[in-house]
Scaffold this motif. Sequence first.
Motif, PDB file in Angstrom:
ATOM      1  N   VAL A  50      49.097 -32.420  47.145  1.00  0.00           N
ATOM      2  CA  VAL A  50      48.289 -31.277  46.662  1.00  0.00           C
ATOM      3  C   VAL A  50      46.856 -30.981  47.240  1.00  0.00           C
ATOM      4  O   VAL A  50      46.645 -30.032  47.426  1.00  0.00           O
ATOM      5  N   TYR A  51      46.488 -32.031  47.951  1.00  0.00           N
ATOM      6  CA  TYR A  51      45.596 -31.750  49.089  1.00  0.00           C
ATOM      7  C   TYR A  51      45.832 -30.617  50.104  1.00  0.00           C
ATOM      8  O   TYR A  51      45.025 -29.683  50.267  1.00  0.00           O
ATOM      9  N   ILE A  52      46.974 -30.894  50.586  1.00  0.00           N
ATOM     10  CA  ILE A  52      47.425 -30.052  51.513  1.00  0.00           C
ATOM     11  C   ILE A  52      47.469 -28.621  50.818  1.00  0.00           C
ATOM     12  O   ILE A  52      47.325 -27.581  51.524  1.00  0.00           O
ATOM     13  N   ILE A  53      48.146 -28.414  49.671  1.00  0.00           N
ATOM     14  CA  ILE A  53      48.374 -26.884  49.035  1.00  0.00           C
ATOM     15  C   ILE A  53      46.869 -26.564  48.874  1.00  0.00           C
ATOM     16  O   ILE A  53      46.599 -25.194  49.056  1.00  0.00           O
ATOM     17  N   LEU A  54      46.214 -27.186  48.452  1.00  0.00           N
ATOM     18  CA  LEU A  54      44.582 -26.571  47.929  1.00  0.00           C
ATOM     19  C   LEU A  54      44.011 -26.366  49.257  1.00  0.00           C
ATOM     20  O   LEU A  54      43.213 -25.129  49.691  1.00  0.00           O
ATOM     21  N   ILE A  55      44.037 -27.041  50.564  1.00  0.00           N
ATOM     22  CA  ILE A  55      43.517 -26.471  51.811  1.00  0.00           C
ATOM     23  C   ILE A  55      44.109 -25.319  52.239  1.00  0.00           C
ATOM     24  O   ILE A  55      43.609 -24.320  52.582  1.00  0.00           O
ATOM     25  N   ILE A  56      45.524 -25.118  51.999  1.00  0.00           N
ATOM     26  CA  ILE A  56      46.305 -24.056  52.528  1.00  0.00           C
ATOM     27  C   ILE A  56      45.579 -22.794  51.548  1.00  0.00           C
ATOM     28  O   ILE A  56      45.393 -21.759  52.198  1.00  0.00           O
ATOM     29  N   ILE A  57      45.447 -22.868  50.352  1.00  0.00           N
ATOM     30  CA  ILE A  57      44.762 -22.060  49.374  1.00  0.00           C
ATOM     31  C   ILE A  57      43.461 -21.445  49.928  1.00  0.00           C
ATOM     32  O   ILE A  57      43.174 -20.322  49.742  1.00  0.00           O
ATOM     33  N   GLY A  58      42.453 -22.565  50.208  1.00  0.00           N
ATOM     34  CA  GLY A  58      41.218 -22.426  50.971  1.00  0.00           C
ATOM     35  C   GLY A  58      41.264 -21.471  52.185  1.00  0.00           C
ATOM     36  O   GLY A  58      40.565 -20.573  52.012  1.00  0.00           O
ATOM     37  N   SER A  59      42.089 -21.872  53.010  1.00  0.00           N
ATOM     38  CA  SER A  59      42.147 -21.223  54.214  1.00  0.00           C
ATOM     39  C   SER A  59      42.529 -19.797  53.879  1.00  0.00           C
ATOM     40  O   SER A  59      42.115 -18.720  54.690  1.00  0.00           O
ATOM     41  N   LEU A  60      43.623 -19.373  53.373  1.00  0.00           N
ATOM     42  CA  LEU A  60      43.973 -18.265  53.041  1.00  0.00           C
ATOM     43  C   LEU A  60      43.120 -17.438  52.255  1.00  0.00           C
ATOM     44  O   LEU A  60      42.693 -16.219  52.312  1.00  0.00           O
ATOM     45  N   SER A  61      42.335 -18.120  51.227  1.00  0.00           N
ATOM     46  CA  SER A  61      41.160 -17.241  50.505  1.00  0.00           C
ATOM     47  C   SER A  61      39.800 -16.934  51.478  1.00  0.00           C
ATOM     48  O   SER A  61      39.383 -15.981  51.203  1.00  0.00           O
ATOM     49  N   ILE A  94      49.646 -21.139  41.452  1.00  0.00           N
ATOM     50  CA  ILE A  94      48.736 -20.489  42.395  1.00  0.00           C
ATOM     51  C   ILE A  94      49.033 -20.557  43.814  1.00  0.00           C
ATOM     52  O   ILE A  94      49.163 -19.662  44.482  1.00  0.00           O
ATOM     53  N   PHE A  95      49.764 -21.748  44.258  1.00  0.00           N
ATOM     54  CA  PHE A  95      50.237 -22.030  45.434  1.00  0.00           C
ATOM     55  C   PHE A  95      51.255 -20.954  46.040  1.00  0.00           C
ATOM     56  O   PHE A  95      51.344 -20.359  47.015  1.00  0.00           O
ATOM     57  N   LEU A  96      52.046 -20.627  44.884  1.00  0.00           N
ATOM     58  CA  LEU A  96      53.205 -19.751  45.093  1.00  0.00           C
ATOM     59  C   LEU A  96      52.825 -18.412  45.417  1.00  0.00           C
ATOM     60  O   LEU A  96      53.223 -17.435  46.100  1.00  0.00           O
ATOM     61  N   GLY A  97      51.599 -18.041  44.804  1.00  0.00           N
ATOM     62  CA  GLY A  97      50.796 -16.735  44.952  1.00  0.00           C
ATOM     63  C   GLY A  97      50.501 -16.475  46.260  1.00  0.00           C
ATOM     64  O   GLY A  97      50.468 -15.553  46.964  1.00  0.00           O
ATOM     65  N   CYS A  98      50.406 -17.825  47.025  1.00  0.00           N
ATOM     66  CA  CYS A  98      49.748 -17.405  48.753  1.00  0.00           C
ATOM     67  C   CYS A  98      50.937 -16.789  49.303  1.00  0.00           C
ATOM     68  O   CYS A  98      50.615 -15.944  50.427  1.00  0.00           O
ATOM     69  N   PHE A  99      52.412 -16.855  48.856  1.00  0.00           N
ATOM     70  CA  PHE A  99      53.181 -15.979  49.684  1.00  0.00           C
ATOM     71  C   PHE A  99      53.272 -14.465  49.130  1.00  0.00           C
ATOM     72  O   PHE A  99      54.060 -13.853  49.920  1.00  0.00           O
ATOM     73  N   PHE A 100      52.503 -14.169  48.451  1.00  0.00           N
ATOM     74  CA  PHE A 100      52.295 -12.709  48.045  1.00  0.00           C
ATOM     75  C   PHE A 100      51.100 -11.971  48.396  1.00  0.00           C
ATOM     76  O   PHE A 100      50.696 -10.949  47.967  1.00  0.00           O
ATOM     77  N   ILE A 101      50.383 -12.623  49.464  1.00  0.00           N
ATOM     78  CA  ILE A 101      48.948 -12.065  49.796  1.00  0.00           C
ATOM     79  C   ILE A 101      49.022 -11.520  51.138  1.00  0.00           C
ATOM     80  O   ILE A 101      50.019 -11.655  51.829  1.00  0.00           O
ATOM     81  N   ASP A 102      48.373 -10.594  51.534  1.00  0.00           N
ATOM     82  CA  ASP A 102      48.141  -9.778  52.852  1.00  0.00           C
ATOM     83  C   ASP A 102      47.480 -10.966  53.924  1.00  0.00           C
ATOM     84  O   ASP A 102      46.212 -10.685  53.913  1.00  0.00           O
ATOM     85  N   ASN A 103      48.190 -11.779  54.640  1.00  0.00           N
ATOM     86  CA  ASN A 103      47.321 -12.793  55.401  1.00  0.00           C
ATOM     87  C   ASN A 103      46.995 -12.179  56.599  1.00  0.00           C
ATOM     88  O   ASN A 103      47.437 -11.575  57.152  1.00  0.00           O
ATOM     89  N   GLN A 104      45.694 -11.931  56.739  1.00  0.00           N
ATOM     90  CA  GLN A 104      45.093 -11.299  57.837  1.00  0.00           C
ATOM     91  C   GLN A 104      44.590 -12.364  58.720  1.00  0.00           C
ATOM     92  O   GLN A 104      43.939 -12.024  60.033  1.00  0.00           O
ATOM     93  N   GLY A 105      45.274 -13.488  58.732  1.00  0.00           N
ATOM     94  CA  GLY A 105      44.794 -14.588  59.896  1.00  0.00           C
ATOM     95  C   GLY A 105      43.670 -15.418  59.459  1.00  0.00           C
ATOM     96  O   GLY A 105      42.727 -15.080  58.557  1.00  0.00           O
ATOM     97  N   LEU A 106      43.936 -16.678  59.924  1.00  0.00           N
ATOM     98  CA  LEU A 106      42.605 -17.724  59.339  1.00  0.00           C
ATOM     99  C   LEU A 106      41.165 -17.213  60.413  1.00  0.00           C
ATOM    100  O   LEU A 106      41.362 -16.992  61.432  1.00  0.00           O
ATOM    101  N   GLY A 107      40.313 -17.468  59.482  1.00  0.00           N
ATOM    102  CA  GLY A 107      38.963 -17.297  60.393  1.00  0.00           C
ATOM    103  C   GLY A 107      38.582 -18.503  61.146  1.00  0.00           C
ATOM    104  O   GLY A 107      39.258 -19.427  61.424  1.00  0.00           O
ATOM    105  N   VAL A 108      37.361 -18.282  61.921  1.00  0.00           N
ATOM    106  CA  VAL A 108      37.230 -19.362  62.809  1.00  0.00           C
ATOM    107  C   VAL A 108      36.125 -20.296  61.918  1.00  0.00           C
ATOM    108  O   VAL A 108      35.536 -19.865  60.975  1.00  0.00           O
ATOM    109  N   PRO A 109      36.266 -21.650  62.357  1.00  0.00           N
ATOM    110  CA  PRO A 109      35.441 -22.537  61.863  1.00  0.00           C
ATOM    111  C   PRO A 109      33.958 -22.268  61.621  1.00  0.00           C
ATOM    112  O   PRO A 109      33.409 -21.715  62.615  1.00  0.00           O
TER     113      PRO A 109
END
Length: 427
Positions: free
Chosen positions: A241-252, A161-176
């Motif tokens: 793993v937490y860092i990976i999941l947090i990155i996934i969440g922020s990109l999601s 799942i984490f490797l899939g992060c490199f294949f998405i169109d990242n539009q920038g992280l949102g505001v908190p």
Amino acid sequence: MKLKKKELLLVGLTLFSMFFGAGNLIFPPFLGEQAGQASWLAALGFILSAVGLPILGVIAVAKSNGLTHLATRVHPRFASIFTLFIYLSIGPCLAIPRTASTSYEMTIVPFVGQYATSLLQLIYSLVFFSVALYLALNPEKLSDRLGKVLCPLLLSLIMIIFLGCFFIDNQGLGVPTGSYSEGQFVQGFLDGYQTMDTIAALNFGIIIALNIRSKGITDSKEVVISTMKAGFIAGICLASVYIILIIIGSLSGSVNGYHMNGAQTLMAFVQYLFKDMGMVILGAIFFIACLNTCIGLICCCSEYFHELMPKISYRKWAFIFALVSMLISNIGLDMILKISVPILNLLYPLAIILIVLAFIDPWIHHYQYMYPITVSLTGLGSFLELLPIIGFDFSFLHKIPLFDYSLGWLLFSVIGILIGLLFRKRV
């Protein structure tokens, strides 16, 4: 004699597997989604409490020769009651049944939808607990089963799942947003605090010690040292793993918007990346994570109650806990949650302060009332924190520093330590 590096790594991975359950999967991606641009700050707070405290708990129990010995420093009666409540709360009364119900919701329900019935859940829980019981019958072999097989499989699926992060169109992280709109570090700390892994840490040490001894390590000091090293390995794995999941969440959050919880965040992300196959991957991740935790908890509870009542064998206790947990997961989990969660909120500060006292023991053991005074005042503080939860919300409570952050008990702990310093043992 010392553990070989490979053996030590397997024991560390086993400990990681026991810690890493459904809650550990859900909190980090939700944090990343909600914190957005401030994810790194929230992640620091989360890792401090969700990794730091549990690993310190494993080490504290190892240094103190077990939870019962550590709690006896307060009072023998306190040790009996506190330890009993700890094992029941993280065992058949809450955590073990929750592993089956959560994995069912994430593994079966998404595929059957409206056809999900109570009979189907019963069949699933029967299979789930049968597998968990079989693997828990030989606790000394967990490092071979969890460390060699299930843990690497779990990590591999998460990496897909984490490797899939490199294949998405990242539009920038949102505001908190939401609870992370301000005070991201504190909120991250509180969310990590809510994983309740620190309580589990007080119990997992006994199983890790068993696995270390099964490798031929007989010297008690070396068992403690190896347990501490395994704790550090588990901590590194958890943090990674937490860092990976947090990155996934922020990109999601940047591609799928916001959701109600971390499970929805993960589901939306894997569907966006892998379509229907994503749900298969996510279902497998939840199944393995919940199964690992279930096995570890059955082992811990069975070992403890076998020591408490040796006439009943470890295997019989394991069967009893698996059976009771299966029934609760099907017929009474909601009521058990209502009862157990307040108890856990009461116990958690006591667990934290015991860990702290264990680490500073070389400097405070000369003060004869340090443990009973500090733990008693901490218990008072956590009880006051509990009052609004059970419907007694008094205005004066909110004047206690950090009370509104569920950390008001800290003031009581500090006062307890200061009072304890007034009573030095006579030589």
